[in-house]
Design an enzyme around this catalytic site. Structure first.
Site, PDB file in Angstrom:
ATOM      1  N   ASP A  58       0.878  -1.155   0.000  1.00  0.00           N
ATOM      2  CA  ASP A  58       0.000   0.000   0.000  1.00  0.00           C
ATOM      3  C   ASP A  58       0.928   1.221   0.000  1.00  0.00           C
ATOM      4  OD1 ASP A  58      -2.224   1.716   0.351  1.00  0.00           O
ATOM      5  OD2 ASP A  58      -1.977   1.626   2.524  1.00  0.00           O
ATOM      6  N   ASP A  94      -0.109   5.104   1.165  1.00  0.00           N
ATOM      7  CA  ASP A  94      -0.350   5.996   2.296  1.00  0.00           C
ATOM      8  C   ASP A  94      -0.267   5.227   3.612  1.00  0.00           C
ATOM      9  OD1 ASP A  94      -0.806   8.088   0.534  1.00  0.00           O
ATOM     10  OD2 ASP A  94      -2.985   7.885   0.589  1.00  0.00           O
TER      11      ASP A  94
END
Length: 249
Positions: A9, A11
């Site tokens: 991922d 963020d």
């Protein structure tokens, strides 16, 4: 190349906050953002906020400068470089957007470490305004309410898994923090690994549903722990693969 695919991922997994919020806050549009937030889906709201910022005279160059100041999780850059040097196939699956991610990764000098970035499309239109579009149709069909309407990461992972089967790559490591990272965690197989960030939404969801998670679970709290766990998993897999090849010979 090792038969290992590491999916990050973005963020709060590579950078240490939400890139959308960072840009909005740094460019002074927080109050407007908070007023509009209850009225539309997040992805649509971000596209609207780019229009508002453009109308205020903000350029994409202004956004780029803000992105280059984004706080990065300590040790994540050397961890990515080390995983790449060990022959891993690194990819990103993120609900941010392509222009934010590309800008930050290039600034950090790690863009070329990744073979694929799956995220919401972003482009600068003919007026110089940044446009942000959904990755999936808002009716992507995922049955989990943890996935936002614009992106089901589980569907992305299934597509990656199908392509990897053709390439003969067998092991996957998935790192994430948010509720949207729960669905792809369910797609991981027994030989795979899930690395949820402790005390973040995906950590809670995984702990509440461990009985349906097939992959091995290794939580992490900070960049040092993320680096240590990730590289230890990779090295253990490589040793296991080399042992298998030696036994086969």
């Amino acid at each position: 190349m090792a038969g290992i695919v590491v999916v990050f991922d973005f963020d709060k997994t590579i950078i240490d906050l939400d890139s959308d919020n960072w840009v909005i806050d740094e460019l002074g549009a927080t109050d407007l953002f908070n007023r509009l937030l209850p009225t539309m889906p997040w992805n649509s709201l971000m596209d609207r906020m780019m229009k508002e910022l453009h109308d205020q005279g903000k350029t994409f160059e202004d956004i780029e400068q803000v992105l280059k100041r984004v706080p990065v999780i300590p040790r994540v850059v050397p961890a990515i470089k080390a995983a790449y040097a060990l022959g891993c196939d690194l990819r990103i699956v993120s609900d941010a957007n392509a222009l934010y991610i590309d800008t930050i990764l290039k600034h950090l000098g790690i863009h070329d470490c990744f073979t694929e970035i799956n995220t919401n499309p972003g482009y600068v239109d003919e007026q110089g305004k940044l446009r942000i579009l959904p990755h999936h149709d808002f009716h992507h069909g995922c049955s989990y309410n943890t996935c936002p309407p614009n992106m089901c990461k589980g569907l992305v992972i299934e597509r990656i898994q199908a392509s990897l089967a053709k390439e003969g790559k067998k092991r996957m490591i998935y790192l994430g923090d948010g509720a949207g990272d729960f669905c792809p965690s369910l797609k991981m197989k027994e030989q795979d690994f899930v690395m949820p960030r402790k005390d973040f939404p995906v950590w809670k969801l995984i702990n509440e549903n461990r009985h349906i998670i097939r992959a091995r679970i290794h939580g992490w709290s900070d960049g040092e722990e993320q680096q240590h766990i990730l590289l230890n998993i990779i090295k253990a897999i490589i040793i296991e693969e080399n042992q298998f090849l030696s036994d086969s010979d």
